[in-house]
Design a protein around this motif. Structure first.
Motif, PDB file in Angstrom:
ATOM      1  N   LYS A 687       0.832  -1.276   0.008  1.00  0.00           N
ATOM      2  CA  LYS A 687       0.063  -0.187  -0.067  1.00  0.00           C
ATOM      3  C   LYS A 687       1.030   1.360  -0.016  1.00  0.00           C
ATOM      4  O   LYS A 687       1.962   1.306   0.318  1.00  0.00           O
ATOM      5  CB  LYS A 687      -1.022  -0.116   1.441  1.00  0.00           C
ATOM      6  CG  LYS A 687      -2.067  -0.905   1.036  1.00  0.00           C
ATOM      7  CD  LYS A 687      -3.064  -0.660   2.120  1.00  0.00           C
ATOM      8  CE  LYS A 687      -4.281  -1.634   2.080  1.00  0.00           C
ATOM      9  NZ  LYS A 687      -5.501  -1.136   2.937  1.00  0.00           N
ATOM     10  N   GLN A 688       0.445   2.269  -0.796  1.00  0.00           N
ATOM     11  CA  GLN A 688       1.136   3.514  -0.797  1.00  0.00           C
ATOM     12  C   GLN A 688       0.108   4.567   0.141  1.00  0.00           C
ATOM     13  O   GLN A 688      -0.875   4.123   0.506  1.00  0.00           O
ATOM     14  CB  GLN A 688       1.074   4.191  -2.194  1.00  0.00           C
ATOM     15  CG  GLN A 688       2.104   3.569  -2.871  1.00  0.00           C
ATOM     16  CD  GLN A 688       1.405   2.209  -3.540  1.00  0.00           C
ATOM     17  OE1 GLN A 688       0.323   2.140  -3.843  1.00  0.00           O
ATOM     18  NE2 GLN A 688       2.166   0.964  -3.503  1.00  0.00           N
ATOM     19  N   GLY A 689       1.045   5.526   0.522  1.00  0.00           N
ATOM     20  CA  GLY A 689       0.019   6.682   1.208  1.00  0.00           C
ATOM     21  C   GLY A 689      -0.594   7.804   0.173  1.00  0.00           C
ATOM     22  O   GLY A 689       0.387   8.172  -0.959  1.00  0.00           O
ATOM     23  N   VAL A 690      -1.540   8.007   0.143  1.00  0.00           N
ATOM     24  CA  VAL A 690      -2.265   9.059  -0.737  1.00  0.00           C
ATOM     25  C   VAL A 690      -2.578  10.280  -0.039  1.00  0.00           C
ATOM     26  O   VAL A 690      -3.169  10.281   0.915  1.00  0.00           O
ATOM     27  CB  VAL A 690      -3.623   8.230  -1.247  1.00  0.00           C
ATOM     28  CG1 VAL A 690      -4.247   9.384  -2.321  1.00  0.00           C
ATOM     29  CG2 VAL A 690      -3.240   7.214  -2.134  1.00  0.00           C
ATOM     30  N   LYS A 691      -2.227  11.433  -0.752  1.00  0.00           N
ATOM     31  CA  LYS A 691      -2.314  12.590  -0.003  1.00  0.00           C
ATOM     32  C   LYS A 691      -3.137  13.570  -1.022  1.00  0.00           C
ATOM     33  O   LYS A 691      -2.757  13.935  -2.103  1.00  0.00           O
ATOM     34  CB  LYS A 691      -1.194  13.484   0.117  1.00  0.00           C
ATOM     35  CG  LYS A 691      -1.341  15.078   0.632  1.00  0.00           C
ATOM     36  CD  LYS A 691      -1.881  15.240   2.187  1.00  0.00           C
ATOM     37  CE  LYS A 691      -1.816  16.386   2.548  1.00  0.00           C
ATOM     38  NZ  LYS A 691      -2.428  16.696   3.925  1.00  0.00           N
ATOM     39  N   LEU A 692      -4.714  13.613  -0.735  1.00  0.00           N
ATOM     40  CA  LEU A 692      -5.533  14.096  -1.855  1.00  0.00           C
ATOM     41  C   LEU A 692      -5.409  15.599  -1.406  1.00  0.00           C
ATOM     42  O   LEU A 692      -5.292  16.009  -0.482  1.00  0.00           O
ATOM     43  CB  LEU A 692      -6.700  13.589  -1.704  1.00  0.00           C
ATOM     44  CG  LEU A 692      -7.134  12.077  -1.889  1.00  0.00           C
ATOM     45  CD1 LEU A 692      -8.391  11.678  -1.803  1.00  0.00           C
ATOM     46  CD2 LEU A 692      -6.826  11.823  -3.630  1.00  0.00           C
ATOM     47  N   LEU A 693      -5.742  16.345  -2.677  1.00  0.00           N
ATOM     48  CA  LEU A 693      -5.521  17.906  -2.425  1.00  0.00           C
ATOM     49  C   LEU A 693      -7.235  18.285  -2.239  1.00  0.00           C
ATOM     50  O   LEU A 693      -8.183  17.597  -2.483  1.00  0.00           O
ATOM     51  CB  LEU A 693      -5.324  18.553  -3.854  1.00  0.00           C
ATOM     52  CG  LEU A 693      -3.845  18.347  -4.440  1.00  0.00           C
ATOM     53  CD1 LEU A 693      -3.897  18.705  -5.749  1.00  0.00           C
ATOM     54  CD2 LEU A 693      -2.948  18.728  -3.392  1.00  0.00           C
ATOM     55  N   ALA A 694      -7.363  19.632  -1.640  1.00  0.00           N
ATOM     56  CA  ALA A 694      -8.515  19.985  -1.380  1.00  0.00           C
ATOM     57  C   ALA A 694      -9.347  20.434  -2.398  1.00  0.00           C
ATOM     58  O   ALA A 694     -10.598  20.195  -2.781  1.00  0.00           O
ATOM     59  CB  ALA A 694      -8.442  21.338  -0.488  1.00  0.00           C
ATOM     60  N   SER A 695      -8.714  20.627  -3.669  1.00  0.00           N
ATOM     61  CA  SER A 695      -9.293  21.176  -5.062  1.00  0.00           C
ATOM     62  C   SER A 695      -8.250  20.540  -5.879  1.00  0.00           C
ATOM     63  O   SER A 695      -7.058  20.863  -5.778  1.00  0.00           O
ATOM     64  CB  SER A 695      -9.621  22.713  -5.095  1.00  0.00           C
ATOM     65  OG  SER A 695     -10.411  23.324  -4.057  1.00  0.00           O
ATOM     66  N   PRO A 696      -8.807  19.826  -6.842  1.00  0.00           N
ATOM     67  CA  PRO A 696      -8.084  19.664  -8.104  1.00  0.00           C
ATOM     68  C   PRO A 696      -7.218  20.439  -8.728  1.00  0.00           C
ATOM     69  O   PRO A 696      -7.884  21.620  -8.906  1.00  0.00           O
ATOM     70  CB  PRO A 696      -8.804  18.532  -8.873  1.00  0.00           C
ATOM     71  CG  PRO A 696      -9.985  18.227  -7.994  1.00  0.00           C
ATOM     72  CD  PRO A 696     -10.177  19.505  -7.048  1.00  0.00           C
TER      73      PRO A 696
END
Length: 733
Positions: A687-696
Motif C-alpha cells: 500500500k502507498q500513502g495518498v495525499k489528496l488535494l482539497a481542490s484538483p
C-alpha cells in the motif's frame, strides 16, 4: 485474518461493522473499542490506541455524554480511514435506497433501521411517512451514534427518530421499543454480503423485532460467480509453487510443511476491473445463493453447481459479486459486478468506483484445475452465518501431517495474499539474497538479529552463514513464529538450534539475551505483522527498534536496510478523490457535520489539509501519474531515530488534472545503494500513502503551451519520531 494476527485494530463490541467500515488494516490512530457501563447513567467506550513505532498501546475512554472529551481526545479524524465517507459519497447507492424506501413505505408505521450509521436511511423513512409513524435507529458503535445525533439535529429530525446505542440482538420489545416493527431498513452488507452478520441479524430480527411478513428494504440479495484464469491471482496465494524456482535454496513451504505457511481459505475483497486484461473468463456467470430479507434465513446452505467451461484454461479463482434487489417488484437494483459483466446479472450496468463494496476472489488451491472448453466441472458452494466457501474438488488436502507428528493446524501461519506473493516473488528474494550475501562477506562468526516479523530472513541468513547464530524477535508472530521457524529450519536441513527466538519486547532485551555478545548484523525486511493495511512509513518501527537496540550493537554493526527514501509523484485519481469529498446534501439531508470526523479530503475549506490515507493505488479506480518520481527525504538507519524534514519541487511531465500525491518508501538494503526494494504505485503488493488535494489542480510541464496549467508545486514533509507521524503539506504556486 487468522487468530494469530493481533486484533488491536478491530472494533470488537459491535456486530454490524465486521466488514469494517472501521477497517481492520488501518492507521494506528484507528481504534479497538470495548463497550462498558459507567458508574453513572451514561455509557463509555474504551478505545485502544496503537503506536506503530513502538508496538505499545493505551486505553482511552469516550464518554457518551462528554462531547468535549470526545473532541479533545480525537483531534485527528477518528474514522478517517474507514469506508463510511466513501459509502455516503456513493450517489448510486443513496438514490437506490431513497427510491426503494419511498416506494415501500407509503403510510405511517413502525420502521426499524439496523446499523443506522449517520441515520440516512432513518431520515429517508421518516420523510416518506411525512414525519408521522415511528422510526427506531439502532447503532452499536458509540462514536457513530454521537455523529448520527449531530446529523439528526442539523436536519431537524432529532425528535422524530429514536436512537438506540445497542446491537440489534440486544433490543427487547417492551423495553427498548414499544412494539415489533412493520418495516426493516438496513445496510449491513460487506463485499462478500454476509460478513457483517447479515444472517444472524435477520434471524434475531424476524424472531424478536419484526411483525410477521414484514416489508424490507432491501428485499432480496443474490450472489453470482465466474470461474477465471489469472496468473496474478495465482501468485497471490500459491507460495509453494511460486518459490520453487528461487535461487536462494530456501523453501518456506518445504516437503512435509506444504500448507503450514499461506493464505487463509476465504474470499478476499478486491476491485477486479484494473486486472481485467489479466483475467481470462472460463465460464459464464452463474447464480450461487439467494437471500430473501423478508423471511428468516437459514444459518447453513449449500448449492451444488455443474458449470460448463467456455474456454480452455486453468481455473485459478472464483470471482463473485452480488446484486441487490431493493424493492419487492424488482425495479430498483444495485450491483457489485465487475464492469465486464452485462445483463441479466448486472442489472444496473457498470456503477461508479467505490471502496466500500468490491468483488470477492476465492483462490483455488495450488496451481488450480485444468479444464477444456465444453468440459463440465462441479462446484459446491456453502455458506454459514458469516461467509461463503467453495470446493472445486481440487484434491488438495486441507490438513497435512508433518514429519514430527504435528498437523499444520497446530502451527499454521496465515499470510495476507500480498505477503504470500512477496515471499514467492523471485525478484524480491534475489534482492534479499544479494544483500545478505554482501553483509555476511568476511564476517565469520557473527551474531545476527532479525528485528521484525520476517520468517524468510532468519532462514536465509542461516543458509548462507558458515557458523549461523541468529536471534529473531518476531514481535507479532511470537509463539507461532517460533514453532514455524523451528520446523522450517529442520525441513531446510539447517544446523540445529541456529535460530533463537526471544519473544520479548525490544525494550526488555539485555546482553544476557545475546549471551553477552554484541550484535554484528541487525536486519529486517522490514515487515511487522498487522501493519499490512497501514501507511508505508509505519514500518519505520524498524528505526525505532534499531535506536532502542543501540547499546547491544557492535561498533561496526551493519544495519539492513541501511536507509529509507520517502518518494512521491503527482497523480490523476478522480474516483478516489470523488469518494473522499466533503459531504453536503445527500438525497436532501445535510451531512456537512460529519466531514471532520470522517476525514474528508476534497472541497475542504481553504488552508485545511486532509489526512494521508493508505491505499493500493492500483485498486483506486482510474489513475495516471503526472510527474517524475521525486525524493522527499531520507531516513538514515545508521543513526538514532530523529526529526526529519524535506521539501521538493514537483516536475510535471503531463498535462492533466492533479488530484493529489502518492507517497511511499523505497528501502535501500545495502551501504552501496545497489539493492533497493521499492513499494511504489507500480508495485501491487504494497500500500502507498495518498495525499489528496482539497481542490484538483490543472497541471502540465513547464514547456506546455496550456496557460491554464499550474506548472509549479512544492511538497514538504516533516517526520515526528515522538508521535510516529509524517505531516505532508502541498503548495501550488
Amino acid at each position: 485474518m487468522a487468530s494469530l494476527f493481533p486484533k488491536t485494530l478491530t472494533p470488537i463490541h459491535f456486530l454490524h461493522r465486521t466488514r469494517p467500515r472501521i477497517r481492520t488494516q488501518t492507521h494506528p490512530s484507528k481504534l479497538t473499542s470495548i463497550r462498558a457501563m459507567s458508574s453513572g447513567s451514561g455509557q463509555r467506550v474504551f478505545q485502544l490506541r496503537l503506536d506503530s513505532l513502538t508496538g505499545n498501546s493505551e486505553w482511552v475512554i469516550i464518554d457518551e455524554h462528554d462531547d468535549q472529551s470526545f473532541t479533545e481526545k480525537f483531534r485527528q479524524p477518528l474514522l478517517a480511514t474507514t469506508s463510511y465517507l466513501d459509502m455516503l459519497n456513493d450517489s448510486t447507492r443513496n438514490r437506490a435506497y431513497r427510491e426503494a424506501i419511498e416506494k415501500t413505505i407509503t403510510k405511517p408505521c413502525h420502521v426499524l433501521d439496523i446499523g443506522a450509521g449517520t441515520g440516512l436511511l432513518s431520515m429517508m423513512a421518516s420523510r416518506a411517512m411525512g414525519g408521522k409513524g415511528t422510526v427506531t435507529a439502532c447503532e452499536s458503535y458509540l462514536p457513530m451514534v454521537k455523529l448520527m445525533k449531530k446529523v439528526l439535529r442539523v436536519n431537524g429530525m432529532e425528535g422524530r427518530i429514536k436512537v438506540i446505542n445497542k446491537r440489534s440482538d440486544e433490543l427487547e420489545v417492551g423495553l427498548d421499543i414499544n412494539s415489533r416493527a412493520d418495516v426493516l431498513v438496513s445496510e449491513i452488507l460487506d463485499s462478500e454480503l454476509l460478513g457483517e452478520g447479515l444472517i444472524p441479524t435477520l434471524q434475531h430480527a424476524h424472531d424478536n423485532l419484526l411483525v410477521e411478513n414484514p416489508l424490507t428494504v432491501p428485499y432480496r440479495a443474490t450472489t453470482y460467480g465466474q470461474l477465471v484464469e489469472s496468473t496474478f491471482l495465482w501468485q497471490l496465494h500459491d507460495l509453494p509453487n511460486n518459490e520453487a524456482g528461487a535461487r536462494d535454496g530456501i523453501r518456506l513451504n518445504p516437503p512435509g510443511l506444504d500448507s503450514v505457511l499461506g493464505v487463509k481459505r476465504q474470499q478476499y475483497a478486491m476491485y477486479c476491473d484494473p486486472i481485467e486484461g489479466e483475467i481470462k473468463p472460463l465460464s459464464e456467470p452463474f447464480k450461487i445463493f439467494e437471500f430473501d430479507f423478508s423471511k428468516r434465513p437459514e444459518s447453513y446452505g449449500e448449492t451444488d453447481l455443474c458449470i460448463k467451461a467456455t474456454n480452455d484454461g486453468r481455473v485459478h479463482a472464483v470471482i463473485s459479486w452480488w446484486v441487490l434487489q431493493l424493492d419487492r417488484e424488482g425495479t430498483i437494483y444495485y450491483s457489485t459486478a465487475p464492469r465486464w459483466i452485462s445483463s441479466p446479472t448486472n442489472k444496473t450496468g457498470p456503477v461508479d468506483w467505490c471502496d466500500h463494496w468490491k468483488q470477492c476472489v476465492w483462490f483455488v488451491p495450488g496451481c488450480g484445475i485444468s479444464i477444456f472448453k465444453g468440459e463440465e466441472i462441479q462446484l459446491l458452494a456453502t455458506h454459514d452465518d458469516t461467509k461463503i466457501s467453495y470446493n472445486l474438488d481440487s484434491k488438495v488436502p486441507t490438513t497435512d501431517v508433518l514429519h514430527h507428528g504435528l498437523t499444520t493446524g497446530d502451527m499454521q501461519l496465515v499470510l495476507s495474499p500480498e505477503r504470500a506473493a512477496i515471499y514467492g516473488d523471485r525478484e524480491w528474494r534475489l534482492s534479499m539474497l544479494k544483500t545478505v550475501e554482501s553483509v555476511l562477506q568476511g564476517r565469520g562468526d557473527s551474531l545476527c538479529m532479525v528485528a521484525d516479523d520476517s520468517v524468510f530472513l532468519p532462514l536465509l541468513v542461516a543458509q548462507l552463514s558458515e557458523a549461523p547464530h541468529i536471534i529473531s524477535l518476531l514481535p507479532g508472530l511470537k509463539e507461532r513464529g517460533l514453532q514455524y521457524l523451528q520446523a522450517a529450519a529442520n525441513a531446510n536441513h539447517l544446523p540445529p538450534n541456529c535460530i533463537e527466538i526471544l519473544g520479548k519486547r525490544v525494550k526488555q532485551l539485555t546482553t544476557q539475551d545475546t549471551h553477552q555478545k554484541k550484535v554484528d548484523l541487525l536486519i529486517a525486511e522490514p515487515f511487522y505483522l498487522g501493519h499490512d493495511g497501514m501507511l508505508p512509513w509505519q514500518n519505520l518501527r524498524f528505526w525505532e527498534d534499531r535506536t532502542t537496540l543501540d547499546y547491544i550493537l557492535s561498533e561496526d554493526a551493519l544495519i539492513m536496510p541501511s536507509k529509507g527514501i520517502l518518494r512521491a509523484c503527482a497523480i490523476y485519481l478522480p474516483d478516489l478523490w470523488k469518494s473522499r469529498c466533503c459531504l453536503s446534501k445527500i438525497e436532501g439531508f445535510d451531512h456537512s457535520v460529519v466531514n471532520d470526523t470522517l476525514g474528508a479530503c476534497g472541497h475542504l475549506p481553504e488552508m485545511e489539509e486532509g489526512p494521508c490515507l493508505p491505499f493500493f493505488v492500483w485498486q483506486c479506480g482510474e489513475f495516471e501519474v503526472l510527474s517524475e518520481t521525486f525524493d522527499v527525504m531520507e531516513f538514515d538507519f545508521s543513526k538514532p531515530i530523529c526529526h526529519c524534514q524535506g521539501k521538493s519541487q514537483v516536475q510535471f511531465t503531463k498535462t492533466g488534472v492533479c488530484h493529489g500525491f502518492v507517497l511511499w518508501i523505497d528501502w535501500v538494503m545495502d551501504l552501496q545503494n545497489s539493492v533497493v526494494i521499492s513499494t511504489g504505485p507500480d508495485k501491487r503488493y504494497w500500500k502507498q500513502g495518498v495525499k489528496l488535494l482539497a481542490s484538483p489542480r490543472t497541471v502540465g510541464p513547464q514547456e506546455s503551451r496550456n496557460v491554464q496549467a499550474s506548472c509549479s508545486a512544492v511538497l514538504e514533509a516533516l517526520f515526528d519520531p515522538l508521535k510516529g507521524e509524517l505531516k505532508i503539506t502541498t503548495d501550488f504556486r
